[in-house]
Design a protein around this motif. Sequence first.
Motif, PDB file in Angstrom:
ATOM      1  N   PHE A   1      -1.852  -0.338  -3.485  1.00 11.15           N
ATOM      2  CA  PHE A   1      -3.223  -0.801  -3.289  1.00 11.15           C
ATOM      3  C   PHE A   1      -4.082  -0.488  -4.504  1.00 11.15           C
ATOM      4  CE2 PHE A   1      -7.611  -0.027  -1.944  1.00 11.15           C
ATOM      5  CZ  PHE A   1      -7.927  -1.286  -1.454  1.00 11.15           C
ATOM      6  N   ALA A   2      -3.892   0.690  -5.103  1.00 12.15           N
ATOM      7  CA  ALA A   2      -4.674   1.058  -6.279  1.00 12.15           C
ATOM      8  C   ALA A   2      -4.394   0.109  -7.449  1.00 12.15           C
ATOM      9  CB  ALA A   2      -4.369   2.498  -6.674  1.00 12.15           C
ATOM     10  N   VAL A   3      -3.129  -0.237  -7.657  1.00 12.94           N
ATOM     11  CA  VAL A   3      -2.776  -1.169  -8.728  1.00 12.94           C
ATOM     12  C   VAL A   3      -3.352  -2.551  -8.428  1.00 12.94           C
ATOM     13  CG1 VAL A   3      -0.856  -2.360  -9.838  1.00 12.94           C
ATOM     14  CG2 VAL A   3      -0.731   0.099  -9.445  1.00 12.94           C
ATOM     15  N   TRP A   4      -3.201  -3.011  -7.203  1.00 11.15           N
ATOM     16  CA  TRP A   4      -3.707  -4.332  -6.816  1.00 11.15           C
ATOM     17  C   TRP A   4      -5.221  -4.400  -6.969  1.00 11.15           C
ATOM     18  CZ3 TRP A   4      -6.625  -5.833  -2.383  1.00 11.15           C
ATOM     19  CH2 TRP A   4      -6.713  -7.218  -2.187  1.00 11.15           C
ATOM     20  N   TYR A   5      -5.912  -3.358  -6.529  1.00  8.07           N
ATOM     21  CA  TYR A   5      -7.370  -3.337  -6.614  1.00  8.07           C
ATOM     22  C   TYR A   5      -7.840  -3.298  -8.065  1.00  8.07           C
ATOM     23  CZ  TYR A   5     -12.205  -2.237  -5.564  1.00  8.07           C
ATOM     24  OH  TYR A   5     -13.570  -2.288  -5.487  1.00  8.07           O
ATOM     25  N   SER A   6      -7.131  -2.572  -8.906  1.00  9.96           N
ATOM     26  CA  SER A   6      -7.520  -2.536 -10.322  1.00  9.96           C
ATOM     27  C   SER A   6      -7.313  -3.894 -10.984  1.00  9.96           C
ATOM     28  CB  SER A   6      -6.745  -1.454 -11.065  1.00  9.96           C
ATOM     29  OG  SER A   6      -5.388  -1.791 -11.151  1.00  9.96           O
ATOM     30  N   LEU A   7      -6.303  -4.632 -10.534  1.00  7.65           N
ATOM     31  CA  LEU A   7      -6.076  -5.963 -11.091  1.00  7.65           C
ATOM     32  C   LEU A   7      -7.138  -6.963 -10.640  1.00  7.65           C
ATOM     33  CD1 LEU A   7      -2.206  -6.294 -10.791  1.00  7.65           C
ATOM     34  CD2 LEU A   7      -3.548  -5.872 -12.855  1.00  7.65           C
ATOM     35  N   ILE A   8      -7.475  -6.973  -9.339  1.00 11.79           N
ATOM     36  CA  ILE A   8      -8.463  -7.945  -8.863  1.00 11.79           C
ATOM     37  C   ILE A   8      -9.880  -7.502  -9.175  1.00 11.79           C
ATOM     38  CG2 ILE A   8      -6.981  -8.831  -7.049  1.00 11.79           C
ATOM     39  CD1 ILE A   8      -8.829  -7.314  -5.065  1.00 11.79           C
ATOM     40  N   GLY A   9     -10.086  -6.218  -9.402  1.00 11.47           N
ATOM     41  CA  GLY A   9     -11.425  -5.720  -9.708  1.00 11.47           C
ATOM     42  C   GLY A   9     -11.840  -5.924 -11.150  1.00 11.47           C
TER      43      GLY A   9
ATOM     44  N   LEU B   1      -2.374 -15.772  -7.681  1.00 11.85           N
ATOM     45  CA  LEU B   1      -1.130 -15.168  -7.196  1.00 11.85           C
ATOM     46  C   LEU B   1      -1.324 -13.683  -6.902  1.00 11.85           C
ATOM     47  CD1 LEU B   1       1.858 -15.646  -6.622  1.00 11.85           C
ATOM     48  CD2 LEU B   1       2.325 -15.035  -8.985  1.00 11.85           C
ATOM     49  N   ILE B   2      -2.115 -13.018  -7.733  1.00  9.97           N
ATOM     50  CA  ILE B   2      -2.394 -11.600  -7.517  1.00  9.97           C
ATOM     51  C   ILE B   2      -3.190 -11.404  -6.236  1.00  9.97           C
ATOM     52  CG2 ILE B   2      -3.631  -9.613  -8.457  1.00  9.97           C
ATOM     53  CD1 ILE B   2      -2.847 -10.658 -11.248  1.00  9.97           C
TER      54      ILE B   2
END
Length: 92
Positions: free
Chosen positions: A15-23, A37-38
């Motif tokens: 979740f931390a990696v995903w949130y840093s990518l979309i944030g 896709l992300i």
Amino acid sequence: MTKLLEWVSVLSAMFAVWYSLIGGYVKHPLIEKNINLILISPLIFIALFGLYAVTVVLYRVFTFNNCEEAAKELQNEIAEARKDLLDKGLKF
């Protein structure tokens, strides 16, 4: 470490990696190009996990060992127990 703690740790890291990518905390042209896709990647991971779970359950059901010898032995023990109970006065 319990299984629950392992799952929570892995999910928190993902979740931390995903949130840093979309944030927008990580800037890269490849990320900006594939942002759609992300965004749906958690749904993809859930679908893949469900497919894996169904596959494992079906494989284990189809390869379940049938123990004919153990079944016969258990039936013999049940017959002996019934005979013993009949000798002691219990009626079925």
